[in-house]
Design an enzyme around this catalytic site. Sequence first.
Site, PDB file in Angstrom:
ATOM      1  N   VAL A   1      -6.355   3.839  -6.363  1.00  0.00           N
ATOM      2  CA  VAL A   1      -5.455   4.992  -6.437  1.00  0.00           C
ATOM      3  C   VAL A   1      -4.857   5.212  -7.843  1.00  0.00           C
ATOM      4  CG1 VAL A   1      -3.468   3.685  -5.546  1.00  0.00           C
ATOM      5  CG2 VAL A   1      -3.542   6.124  -5.253  1.00  0.00           C
TER       6      VAL A   1
ATOM      7  N   ASN B   1     -16.163   1.000 -12.009  1.00  0.00           N
ATOM      8  CA  ASN B   1     -15.526   0.302 -10.889  1.00  0.00           C
ATOM      9  C   ASN B   1     -16.497  -0.745 -10.370  1.00  0.00           C
ATOM     10  OD1 ASN B   1     -13.102   0.368  -9.023  1.00  0.00           O
ATOM     11  ND2 ASN B   1     -14.764   0.452  -7.530  1.00  0.00           N
TER      12      ASN B   1
ATOM     13  N   THR C   1     -17.266  -1.775  -7.447  1.00  0.00           N
ATOM     14  CA  THR C   1     -18.109  -1.231  -6.382  1.00  0.00           C
ATOM     15  C   THR C   1     -18.637   0.126  -6.870  1.00  0.00           C
ATOM     16  OG1 THR C   1     -16.666  -2.319  -4.800  1.00  0.00           O
ATOM     17  CG2 THR C   1     -18.146  -0.624  -3.920  1.00  0.00           C
TER      18      THR C   1
ATOM     19  N   VAL D   1      -6.938  -2.734 -12.357  1.00  0.00           N
ATOM     20  CA  VAL D   1      -7.420  -3.506 -11.210  1.00  0.00           C
ATOM     21  C   VAL D   1      -6.269  -4.332 -10.638  1.00  0.00           C
ATOM     22  CG1 VAL D   1      -9.773  -3.621 -12.114  1.00  0.00           C
ATOM     23  CG2 VAL D   1      -8.196  -5.496 -12.583  1.00  0.00           C
ATOM     24  N   LYS D   2      -6.483  -4.879  -9.494  1.00  0.00           N
ATOM     25  CA  LYS D   2      -5.458  -5.676  -8.808  1.00  0.00           C
ATOM     26  C   LYS D   2      -4.973  -6.799  -9.730  1.00  0.00           C
ATOM     27  CE  LYS D   2      -5.006  -7.173  -4.029  1.00  0.00           C
ATOM     28  NZ  LYS D   2      -4.534  -5.857  -3.589  1.00  0.00           N
TER      29      LYS D   2
ATOM     30  N   ASN E   1       0.231  -4.398 -12.478  1.00  0.00           N
ATOM     31  CA  ASN E   1       1.505  -5.121 -12.389  1.00  0.00           C
ATOM     32  C   ASN E   1       1.280  -6.610 -12.603  1.00  0.00           C
ATOM     33  OD1 ASN E   1       3.236  -3.009 -11.949  1.00  0.00           O
ATOM     34  ND2 ASN E   1       3.067  -3.104  -9.727  1.00  0.00           N
TER      35      ASN E   1
ATOM     36  N   SER F   1       4.573   3.039 -14.236  1.00  0.00           N
ATOM     37  CA  SER F   1       5.319   3.338 -13.008  1.00  0.00           C
ATOM     38  C   SER F   1       5.236   4.809 -12.666  1.00  0.00           C
ATOM     39  CB  SER F   1       6.786   2.940 -13.142  1.00  0.00           C
ATOM     40  OG  SER F   1       7.464   3.329 -11.959  1.00  0.00           O
TER      41      SER F   1
ATOM     42  N   GLY G   1       3.664   5.618  -9.274  1.00  0.00           N
ATOM     43  CA  GLY G   1       2.756   5.776  -8.136  1.00  0.00           C
ATOM     44  C   GLY G   1       1.603   6.695  -8.492  1.00  0.00           C
TER      45      GLY G   1
ATOM     46  N   LYS H   1       8.512  -3.860 -16.961  1.00  0.00           N
ATOM     47  CA  LYS H   1       8.058  -3.239 -15.705  1.00  0.00           C
ATOM     48  C   LYS H   1       8.516  -4.066 -14.495  1.00  0.00           C
ATOM     49  CE  LYS H   1       6.064  -0.629 -12.707  1.00  0.00           C
ATOM     50  NZ  LYS H   1       5.018  -1.025 -11.873  1.00  0.00           N
TER      51      LYS H   1
ATOM     52  N   HIS I   1      12.050  -3.229 -13.962  1.00  0.00           N
ATOM     53  CA  HIS I   1      12.074  -1.897 -13.357  1.00  0.00           C
ATOM     54  C   HIS I   1      11.865  -2.014 -11.847  1.00  0.00           C
ATOM     55  CE1 HIS I   1       9.840   1.440 -11.556  1.00  0.00           C
ATOM     56  NE2 HIS I   1      10.479   2.258 -12.377  1.00  0.00           N
ATOM     57  N   ASN I   2      10.878  -2.786 -11.453  1.00  0.00           N
ATOM     58  CA  ASN I   2      10.591  -2.923 -10.028  1.00  0.00           C
ATOM     59  C   ASN I   2      11.714  -3.658  -9.297  1.00  0.00           C
ATOM     60  OD1 ASN I   2       8.192  -1.763 -10.804  1.00  0.00           O
ATOM     61  ND2 ASN I   2       6.910  -3.146  -9.607  1.00  0.00           N
TER      62      ASN I   2
ATOM     63  N   GLU J   1      14.312  -1.246  -8.711  1.00  0.00           N
ATOM     64  CA  GLU J   1      13.823  -0.361  -7.636  1.00  0.00           C
ATOM     65  C   GLU J   1      14.098  -1.010  -6.254  1.00  0.00           C
ATOM     66  OE1 GLU J   1       9.698   0.875  -8.282  1.00  0.00           O
ATOM     67  OE2 GLU J   1       9.330   0.602  -6.147  1.00  0.00           O
ATOM     68  N   TYR J   2      13.848  -2.303  -6.149  1.00  0.00           N
ATOM     69  CA  TYR J   2      14.153  -3.020  -4.897  1.00  0.00           C
ATOM     70  C   TYR J   2      15.640  -2.859  -4.569  1.00  0.00           C
ATOM     71  CZ  TYR J   2       9.897  -5.877  -4.120  1.00  0.00           C
ATOM     72  OH  TYR J   2       8.640  -6.323  -3.832  1.00  0.00           O
TER      73      TYR J   2
HETATM   74  P1  NBP Z   1      -5.370  -2.233  -6.330  1.00  0.00           P
HETATM   75  O1  NBP Z   1      -4.254  -3.077  -6.819  1.00  0.00           O
HETATM   76  O2  NBP Z   1      -5.507  -2.024  -4.874  1.00  0.00           O
HETATM   77  O3  NBP Z   1      -6.758  -2.835  -6.909  1.00  0.00           O
HETATM   78  C1  NBP Z   1      -7.981  -2.280  -6.524  1.00  0.00           C
HETATM   79  C2  NBP Z   1      -8.914  -2.192  -7.703  1.00  0.00           C
HETATM   80  O4  NBP Z   1      -9.154  -3.498  -8.238  1.00  0.00           O
HETATM   81  C3  NBP Z   1     -10.282  -1.650  -7.262  1.00  0.00           C
HETATM   82  O5  NBP Z   1     -10.792  -0.824  -8.284  1.00  0.00           O
HETATM   83  C4  NBP Z   1     -11.091  -2.928  -7.103  1.00  0.00           C
HETATM   84  O6  NBP Z   1     -12.485  -2.713  -7.228  1.00  0.00           O
HETATM   85  C5  NBP Z   1     -10.589  -3.692  -8.292  1.00  0.00           C
HETATM   86  N1  NBP Z   1     -10.939  -5.119  -8.245  1.00  0.00           N
HETATM   87  C6  NBP Z   1     -10.551  -6.093  -7.406  1.00  0.00           C
HETATM   88 BR1  NBP Z   1      -9.442  -5.872  -5.977  1.00  0.00          BR
HETATM   89  N2  NBP Z   1     -11.081  -7.279  -7.673  1.00  0.00           N
HETATM   90  C7  NBP Z   1     -11.889  -7.053  -8.744  1.00  0.00           C
HETATM   91  C8  NBP Z   1     -12.715  -7.894  -9.502  1.00  0.00           C
HETATM   92  N3  NBP Z   1     -12.807  -9.197  -9.244  1.00  0.00           N
HETATM   93  N4  NBP Z   1     -13.407  -7.345 -10.536  1.00  0.00           N
HETATM   94  C9  NBP Z   1     -13.293  -6.042 -10.799  1.00  0.00           C
HETATM   95  N5  NBP Z   1     -12.503  -5.184 -10.119  1.00  0.00           N
HETATM   96  C10 NBP Z   1     -11.800  -5.698  -9.102  1.00  0.00           C
HETATM   97  O7  NBP Z   1      -5.338  -0.803  -7.060  1.00  0.00           O
HETATM   98  P2  NBP Z   1      -4.103   0.174  -7.368  1.00  0.00           P
HETATM   99  O8  NBP Z   1      -3.189   0.317  -6.207  1.00  0.00           O
HETATM  100  O9  NBP Z   1      -4.735   1.377  -7.968  1.00  0.00           O
HETATM  101  O10 NBP Z   1      -3.302  -0.593  -8.501  1.00  0.00           O
HETATM  102  C11 NBP Z   1      -3.877  -0.980  -9.734  1.00  0.00           C
HETATM  103  C12 NBP Z   1      -2.854  -1.780 -10.508  1.00  0.00           C
HETATM  104  O11 NBP Z   1      -1.711  -0.939 -10.765  1.00  0.00           O
HETATM  105  C13 NBP Z   1      -2.319  -2.984  -9.738  1.00  0.00           C
HETATM  106  O12 NBP Z   1      -2.035  -4.022 -10.622  1.00  0.00           O
HETATM  107  C14 NBP Z   1      -1.056  -2.475  -9.119  1.00  0.00           C
HETATM  108  O13 NBP Z   1      -0.126  -3.501  -8.842  1.00  0.00           O
HETATM  109  C15 NBP Z   1      -0.550  -1.537 -10.213  1.00  0.00           C
HETATM  110  N6  NBP Z   1       0.331  -0.455  -9.750  1.00  0.00           N
HETATM  111  C16 NBP Z   1       0.109   0.168  -8.566  1.00  0.00           C
HETATM  112  C17 NBP Z   1       0.943   1.211  -8.169  1.00  0.00           C
HETATM  113  C18 NBP Z   1       0.705   1.942  -6.888  1.00  0.00           C
HETATM  114  O14 NBP Z   1       1.533   2.809  -6.553  1.00  0.00           O
HETATM  115  N7  NBP Z   1      -0.378   1.673  -6.165  1.00  0.00           N
HETATM  116  C19 NBP Z   1       1.986   1.598  -9.001  1.00  0.00           C
HETATM  117  C20 NBP Z   1       2.168   0.964 -10.221  1.00  0.00           C
HETATM  118  C21 NBP Z   1       1.327  -0.064 -10.583  1.00  0.00           C
HETATM  119  P3  NBP Z   1     -13.376  -2.487  -5.905  1.00  0.00           P
HETATM  120  O15 NBP Z   1     -13.326  -1.013  -5.631  1.00  0.00           O
HETATM  121  O16 NBP Z   1     -14.719  -2.937  -6.297  1.00  0.00           O
HETATM  122  O17 NBP Z   1     -12.780  -3.309  -4.807  1.00  0.00           O
END
Ligand code: NBP
Length: 517
Positions: A15, A35, A37, A77-78, A105, A131, A133, A185, A188-189, A192-193
Amino acid sequence: MSEQTPHVGLIGLAVMGENLALNIARNGFPLVVYNRTTLRTEEYLAGAAAGTGITGVATIPELVAALKRPRQIILMVKAGVPVDAVLNELAPLLEPGDIVVDGGNSYYRDTERREIELAKQDLHYVGMGVSGGELGALWGPSLMPGGPREAYDILEPMLVAIAAESAYGPCVSYIGPGGSGHYVKMIHNGIEYGDMQLIAESYDVMRTALAMPAGEMASVFADWNTRELASYLIEVTADVLRYTDTETEQPLVDLILDAAEQKGTGRWTIESALELASPVPTIDAAVTARNLSALRGLRVQASEVLLGPKSPGGPDQAKSLLANGSGPDGALSALEDALYFSKVSSYAQGMALLNAASATYSWNLNLSEIARIWTGGCIIRAAFLADIMRAYRENPDLPNLLLDPQIARQSDETVGGARRAIVTARTWGIPVPGTSSALDYFDTLRQPALPANLIQAQRDYFGAHTYQRRDREGVFHTLWYGDEQPAEPVPLQAVTDPSAEPVPAAGVPDAPTNPRP
Ligand code: NBP
């Protein structure tokens, strides 16, 4: 490589990554995405990214080959092991001067470790908090980049273009070296909590003590959003409370299970606060409250055994206790004051922790600038951040936000509401750990004489830990028993049963046999 060959690559199309890539492309920076996948990349290129000029590749070597030096590769990525997995594959393919930006994060200590590792190859590693979303990522997030300054200077035009724009300029600024961007960051979080917990407590007092339905509470939050409390999270709360479930025709919020989740950043904030001895009790209360909420089975069981206050009264009594004779709007006005007061106290804690980290890690953080980049794009964006900006701009050495004269005056004007909200909540048996901790922080800070003198005396008594005195210099230890040898430890008696057999002395933990050195 042609003029058109992009510098920018992005890894991770979940996302955040997919939206950030659209934002970067929309702002005129061509980019290549990858990506793990591949199907996800294909769907993205055919869907959301179609017609944007974004191109995609199926492997990391292809990504590296498609970019011009200095490459600027953003990881979305995660956090945790996936970041290391990507770096292990990516770093050997990069060339000196290339830049890797971790926009997830990540834990700031991981960022520092990775920065050191990549620097051995003359690669720049930038840990950047993002930050806002998915909407923020798409239309303008708040960006907190830390790491090598020369890398930031190269990235700056792109970061300024994609960041949110508030009344105070683009919501991005160079934070500092090392893991400082991810640290900021994290705070910040943590804040936020705290904000979310404090809002939830106001909601609980309205719902439980004042018996207000969701729709009415929505109007209260919408009204609060027009004054000092104006912020994204108050706006979100009003929208959530107004939302009706189409199937049941009931407010959706009333149907949502009351068990909240927490991820790394809240816990990391508290761990850092403990390590740096810069307390953040309201953030701590917020994380703890989420953990307790998750123990739902236990809570339901306990609700049948542990009794609350007996007949605290109806909504009229609660209103009158809150209002304390201040007129018909007094109750809600007290709750508004309580929330504002607690928010200020919570931000003061968070900013104090940033200050402590800055001093400990030599980051030279600019707290006014950090407050400025939080005025737009991010989840805690709020009118109050302008006051924080001003306070630290006027006095960068402010020892605590609550000591800024204007903020001290506002706290003094609103603290009465917090006291009344807590008394009301306690009377009705409603837990308000965030609000209580915010008031306790304030009441502790303003005490020239805490009871820690007694604690020091106790410590010296049983452990010869020594103490200092108010009336003279030096370190002291007292033989609290006088000249006599300490008596044999007295066995503890069961308090509830006077006829009970004494507990054997050996069973007494930490019995003071000879506490003197
Ligand atoms: P996610 O945190 O859910 O991570 C998913 C992504 O990581 C996918 O592209 C996945 O690829 C990739 N990935 C994983 Br899991 N393991 C991998 C590996 N071993 N090698 C390569 N790629 C890998 O995604 P997100 O929610 O978009 O968040 C991304 C970052 O931003 C995170 O650190 C998150 O904490 C931070 N963040 C998120 C938000 C939010 O609102 N969601 C806000 C602010 C910051 P795949 O498709 O192949 O599984």
